[in-house]
Structure formats: C-alpha cells, structure tokens
Design a protein around this motif. Structure first.
Motif, short mmCIF file in Angstrom:
data_model
loop_
_atom_site.label_atom_id
_atom_site.label_comp_id
_atom_site.label_asym_id
_atom_site.label_seq_id
_atom_site.Cartn_x
_atom_site.Cartn_y
_atom_site.Cartn_z
N PRO A 125 39.91 3.44 -5.16
CA PRO A 125 39.32 5.05 -5.13
C PRO A 125 39.15 5.44 -3.82
N GLU A 126 39.55 6.47 -3.25
CA GLU A 126 39.34 7.46 -2.06
C GLU A 126 37.88 7.33 -1.89
N GLY A 127 37.88 6.92 -0.61
CA GLY A 127 36.26 6.93 0.10
C GLY A 127 35.78 5.41 -0.18
N ALA A 128 36.31 4.68 -0.85
CA ALA A 128 35.64 3.40 -1.27
C ALA A 128 35.55 2.53 0.10
N ARG A 129 34.71 1.54 0.00
CA ARG A 129 34.59 0.40 1.14
C ARG A 129 35.68 -0.45 1.13
N PRO A 130 36.35 -0.88 2.24
CA PRO A 130 37.41 -1.79 2.41
C PRO A 130 36.75 -3.25 1.49
N VAL A 131 37.72 -3.98 0.67
CA VAL A 131 37.25 -4.74 0.05
C VAL A 131 38.58 -5.99 0.36
N ALA A 132 37.97 -7.23 0.26
CA ALA A 132 38.65 -8.33 0.57
C ALA A 132 38.62 -9.39 -0.69
N LEU A 138 34.13 -13.21 6.55
CA LEU A 138 34.22 -11.79 6.14
C LEU A 138 33.06 -10.91 6.57
N GLU A 139 32.08 -11.41 6.37
CA GLU A 139 30.69 -10.60 6.54
C GLU A 139 30.55 -10.39 8.01
N LYS A 140 30.73 -11.34 8.93
CA LYS A 140 30.84 -11.22 10.28
C LYS A 140 31.70 -10.04 10.64
N SER A 141 32.95 -10.03 10.16
CA SER A 141 33.74 -8.96 10.51
C SER A 141 33.59 -7.41 9.89
N GLY A 142 32.54 -7.44 9.04
CA GLY A 142 32.04 -5.94 8.54
C GLY A 142 32.58 -5.75 7.28
N ILE A 143 33.12 -6.57 6.34
CA ILE A 143 33.61 -6.29 5.27
C ILE A 143 32.47 -6.33 4.31
N LYS A 144 32.35 -5.46 3.19
CA LYS A 144 31.14 -5.21 2.65
C LYS A 144 31.36 -5.51 1.16
N GLU A 145 32.55 -5.77 0.65
CA GLU A 145 32.78 -6.07 -0.67
C GLU A 145 33.82 -7.24 -0.77
N VAL A 146 33.70 -8.26 -1.51
CA VAL A 146 34.65 -9.34 -1.52
C VAL A 146 34.84 -9.81 -3.17
N ILE A 147 36.23 -10.09 -3.55
CA ILE A 147 36.17 -10.37 -4.85
C ILE A 147 36.86 -11.76 -4.74
N GLY A 148 36.30 -12.67 -5.59
CA GLY A 148 36.48 -13.95 -5.62
C GLY A 148 36.12 -14.98 -6.78
N HIS A 166 32.00 -10.08 -5.64
CA HIS A 166 31.99 -9.91 -7.06
C HIS A 166 32.92 -11.30 -7.68
N VAL A 167 32.04 -12.01 -8.42
CA VAL A 167 32.62 -13.16 -9.13
C VAL A 167 33.48 -12.71 -10.15
N VAL A 168 34.69 -13.23 -10.40
CA VAL A 168 35.69 -12.93 -11.26
C VAL A 168 36.06 -13.95 -11.92
N GLU A 191 39.87 -4.49 -12.36
CA GLU A 191 38.85 -3.58 -12.74
C GLU A 191 37.93 -3.34 -11.46
N ILE A 192 37.39 -4.35 -11.14
CA ILE A 192 36.54 -4.03 -9.63
C ILE A 192 37.35 -3.64 -8.49
N TYR A 193 38.48 -3.94 -8.65
CA TYR A 193 39.46 -3.43 -7.15
C TYR A 193 39.47 -1.74 -7.42
N SER A 194 39.69 -1.38 -8.77
CA SER A 194 40.06 -0.13 -9.00
C SER A 194 38.70 0.63 -9.10
N GLY A 195 37.47 0.08 -9.20
CA GLY A 195 36.12 0.82 -9.25
C GLY A 195 35.71 1.14 -10.76
N ILE A 196 36.30 0.28 -11.73
CA ILE A 196 36.13 1.03 -12.93
C ILE A 196 34.79 0.26 -13.52
N VAL A 197 34.53 -0.73 -13.37
CA VAL A 197 33.31 -1.45 -13.86
C VAL A 197 32.69 -1.97 -12.46
N PRO A 198 31.22 -2.10 -12.36
CA PRO A 198 30.54 -2.66 -11.36
C PRO A 198 30.64 -4.39 -11.54
#
Length: 537
Positions: free
Chosen positions: A108-115, A139-149, A166-168, A176-183
């Motif tokens: 999504p546009e304006g969404a925070r970067p995700v790793a 990743l937290e030290k680098s400023g990333i706010k969201e991670v999928i793993g 985000h645990v998947v 779905e999480i990467y696309s911002g469809i579900v929390p």
C-alpha cells in the motif's frame, strides 16, 4: 509514455531481509527485475548453493499458493555483494519480490517499509530458521518497523521495543500482511520468558541440589565456592569416583542466575546454534560438558559456513572438561586465547567472525593412569615416568591459567552412608548466598574505583594493589614466597586474585596472610604430585 514508466516500475521490486554473521544480524537488500528474453531465474551477489537452490523452492511455493510465476527472465541481486550469503532464510523475501515485480502483489502507498525472512517449502509453508531474534534486533536497529517471518520458540517480542513482528505460517498469509489486507496475528509466544530476579530465584530454590548430598568432600566444595565467587578457572585432580563430576554439576548450581543482559546474549547464541539446548529456565546459566575426544574446531568453532563451538555455547556459564589429560593437546592449547580475551576471532580466506566466549572453565582429571596416586593406602602401579607423561598433556601455559588446582581424595564409607541417610537442605542456599554476596562486593569495589564491573579473576594489573588493600607485611610475605617458588608473572598475579576472592568470601575488605596462604595451597597442587608417592609409601 506514462504507461511505459508504470510498466517498468511494476517489473522492479526491492525488499529488505537479514542474514547472520557470527551472532550479529547483517542487513541484506534483494533487488529483483523482470527482463525480456527466454524464461529463466538468475541469482547473484556472492550466494552459496543453498541460496541458489531457493529459485526452485520459490517457484514451487508461488505456484502452490495459486499465484503465477512470471514467464520472463528473472534477475535477483543480493547486496552487499561482498558479504557471503548462505542458508535458506532468503526464500520468503525473494518470493515476495517476485510477486511484486510481476504485479500480483502491491505494498500500500504510504505504508512503512517491511522486511521479511523465512524458508519456504514446496507447498508454500514457512519453516523456522536460525537466528530469529538476532535478525529482528538488527532490523530494529536499522529503523525497520515491521517484519514478516516464521514463529520463534519463545516470546521474542519481549526483547523488542520498536518493531512489530508478524508471524506467518505460509506464503499466502505473508502476502496478505505484505499487501495490508489483514492485520498481524499475535500468535508468537510458545513459552513465556520469566526474567524477573524474584521468579528466577524461586525456581532455583525449588530445584533439588546435588550439593546438598555431597558429604565429606569439603575441600572440593570450598574450591568450587571460590571458583564461583571470583570466576576463577578450576582444575580438580583426584581418583576415579571421588566426586569430581558431581562437584562440576554443583558449581553450575551455586552460580547466581543471569541478568537480563546476559539472558539476551545467551539467547542470541542459542538462536544461531544448530545444537538443541535444554534449559528449563532462561535465567539458568549454560553448562556444557563435551566428550574428551573433542577437536579444536568443535571447541572453538569453525567450518563453512562457520559454526559455534563449545566455548561460545558455554558463554556466561560453565565449560566442564572431564578427563582433561585425555583431550588432544592441540584442543587444550586452543583454550588459551578465549580464556584471556573472552572472545574467539576466527578468520578464513572468505570470512571473518568473532564469537563471545566468557565462560568459567572447570576441568577434572586423574593424577595418574591408574588414578590411585593420591590415595593413602592404595597401591599406585604407575612409574614416575608414566605420571609425568600423563600430566604432560596439560601444557605449562594452560596450567598457568588455572587459578585453582584442588587435590581430592575418596570419601570414606561412613561418610558415604551418611550422604544417603540425610540431606543437608541448607548448604546449597548458604553457599549460593555467599557467592551472591561476593559478587555484590566486587560490583561495589569496581564502582568505587570508577570501573566497569569485572570479576576478581580479571582484575587489571594496575589495579591489583589498590584492590587488595594489603599491608606491607602481607606484600613482603607473598613476594618472598613467589621468589622462592619461582612463580611466573601470571601465576603470581593469579595468587593475588584468588586471595582477593577468599577475603571477599570472609567479608573482609583487606587481604590478609591467611587468604594468601590458602590461595598458595591451590597453586602448589600439581608440582606436589611427584612427591606424593614417597609420602604415601
């Protein structure tokens, strides 16, 4: 014109992931683009075979998740190219990059970067990978706010303050999480991390103690108490069955629980280790007991890719080497650097890595081949030459690094029976409290001198005299003895440090002659073995 630009943008994607070097996380950026030409999938950027094999896993996982793998020439580049990439943790971010470049997934546009990181199976499931907590902290030290793993085997979110994990369980959930469809699904904790000091102390008190049933081995108990109080390397020497192994287990019990900082350090080590670790309480200190056939590489670490050694797995805990005289001399001599530096620096042509190794070394061995050398009334069948050869496997430089060398004898039969009849329930708690009090005194002393905390075994040379608080008579006493005994530079300072610990256990500020005399007893153990034969006979 604008349509062409939009099309070019849709055929390019970039995602952040993380690798592990030693126990530290290293940020990796995956760039992927779709090029005209025959269908193909190329991966570049100093990748090993496991990373290159991810092409097939990603293709199968995308198709199994009901998406289409692009029929173009797919080119993926891992940066920085100078860092060697290994392992399967890059599967998930590579799959997300392919789907975004092909226009099937959009962030999504304006969404925070995700790793993202994780290993993909052929049917799209996501497997666990090593170093989850290590990657998240980097990743937290680098400023990333969201991670999928993938899931972690403990509540790693409690160690994170400014990142959402985000645990998947499969690729579809990750999309779905990467696309911002579900929390995010907050389903992380497999077991709670109890790191409060009160909780740890309660668990330690409930556990049955080996020390409570060790009757008659007062010399050994005193030795492990001094070793625990000052973090002094200890060598136990005695006949088979005299209780050396039991004392080693007791040493691990009387050490105070780890602090929150130490818990995190040990968790980072265990996360990247392929060896299963069994600790009921995260605050319990590691206790490693490798077989005496261990090699230098298994002790220090090594291999391609580099693996952790026993010295690092024992970080903040106890490394117990039983049958020390049966261990290869090359492996024993390799211990000298980690004992001094508390770190292990490994360097090969393609990589360099540093591992922490602040462990308390405890070793045990027999005084001779038959083991009866120190037993009164026993018939030792070993010659002087045989005893010398037996002990020669312990080199002089390594022996010098043992602050304590204790000679043990077998416990007599009446004492053995008493150890079965009753249990001394207060001994373990009493010794634990003595060790904890000695640690507090060392912390206060370091703070008073404006120094960071270090144990008595690591008192710098320039601080020895101020820390000892000896009078002139004590200083002359130990200096005369050192000259008479021809102590080495290291041995002389070792005696002073042990005396400081003994004085701390007695709750005295100044080191006295009685402390120095007891410290000398542990330093004179090995040379006296050769004279025991004539005394016993």
């Amino acid at each position: 014109m604008l349509d062409n630009i939009a099309m070019k943008k849709s055929q390019y994607s970039k995602i952040t992931t993380c690798a592990v070097s030693g126990i530290e996380g290293v940020l990796i950026e995956i760039e992927l683009c779709l090029l005209p030409g025959l269908p193909g999938f190329e991966v570049g950027g100093n990748c090993d075979s496991a990373v290159r094999e991810s092409r097939d896993r990603v293709r199968a996982a995308i198709n199994s998740s009901y998406y289409d793998f692009p029929k173009n020439r797919v080119l993926a580049a891992y940066a920085p190219a100078t860092f060697p990439k290994s392992g399967s943790a890059f599967d998930l971010p590579l799959a997300l990059a392919v789907l975004q470049a092909s226009g099937q997934v959009y962030r999504p546009e304006g969404a925070r970067p995700v790793a993202a990181f994780g290993e993909l199976s052929l049917d799209g499931r996501i497997h666990r990978v090593s170093g989850v907590l290590n990657r998240l902290l980097a990743l937290e030290k680098s400023g990333i706010k969201e991670v999928i793993g993938p899931p972690c085997d403990f509540d790693c979110q409690s160690f994170l303050s400014n990142i959402r994990y985000h645990v998947v369980s499969n690729l579809s959930e990750a999309i779905e999480i990467y696309s911002g469809i579900v929390p995010a699904v907050e389903d992380m904790a497999k077991r709670q991390v109890g790191i409060s000091a009160s909780g740890n102390s309660a668990k330690a008190g409930i556990r049955s103690s080996i020390l409570n049933r060790l009757s008659g081995q007062e010399a050994g108990i005193r030795a492990i108490t001094i070793a625990a109080a000052g973090w002094h390397p200890l060598l136990l020497m005695g006949a088979p069955g005299c209780g050396k192994t039991s004392l080693a287990s007791a040493l691990a019990e009387i050490l105070p629980p780890m602090t929150e900082e130490e818990i995190l350090q040990v968790l980072l080590i265990e996360q990247v280790s392929d060896i299963p670790v069994y600790r009921g309480d995260l605050a319990e200190r590691p206790f490693r007991r490798p077989h005496h056939s261990i090699t230098a590489s298994a002790l220090l670490g090594g291999g391609v890719p580099p693996k952790l050694g026993e010295c690092t797995l024992a970080h903040c805990g106890v490394l117990f080497l039983d049958e020390l005289t049966e261990v290869r001399p090359q492996a024993l001599d390799a211990l000298r650097e980690p004992m001094e530096l508390k770190k292990i620096h490994l360097a090969r042509s393609s990589w360099r890595v540093t591992y922490p190794s602040d462990f308390l070394l405890m070793a045990a061995c027999n005084p001779c081949r038959c083991g009866e050398r120190l037993e009164a009334g026993a018939k030792c069948r070993c010659s002087e030459y045989s005893v010398e050869r037996h002990l020669d496997r312990i080199s002089g430089p390594l022996y010098d690094r043992f602050d304590l060398v204790a000679q043990l004898n077998r416990v007599k039969a009446p004492t053995l029976q008493a150890s079965l009849d009753q249990e001394n329930g207060t001994r373990s708690k009493t010794i634990q409290e003595k060790v904890r009090t000695a640690w507090k005194k060392q912390m206060k002393r370091c703070a008073d001198f404006g120094e960071e905390f270090f144990f008595n075994s690591k008192i710098p040379i320039d601080l020895l005299i101020p820390f000892m608080q000896m009078d002139d008579s004590c200083l002359k006493f130990i200096s005369d003895l050192a000259e008479e005994m021809r102590f080495s530079f290291r041995a002389f300072h070792s005696v002073l440090r042990v005396a400081r610990t003994i004085a701390d256990l007695r709750a005295t500020e100044a080191v006295e002659e009685v402390d120095l005399a007891l410290a000398l007893e542990y330093r004179l153990a090995l040379p006296s073995i050769f004279s025991e034969r004539s005394n016993i006979g």
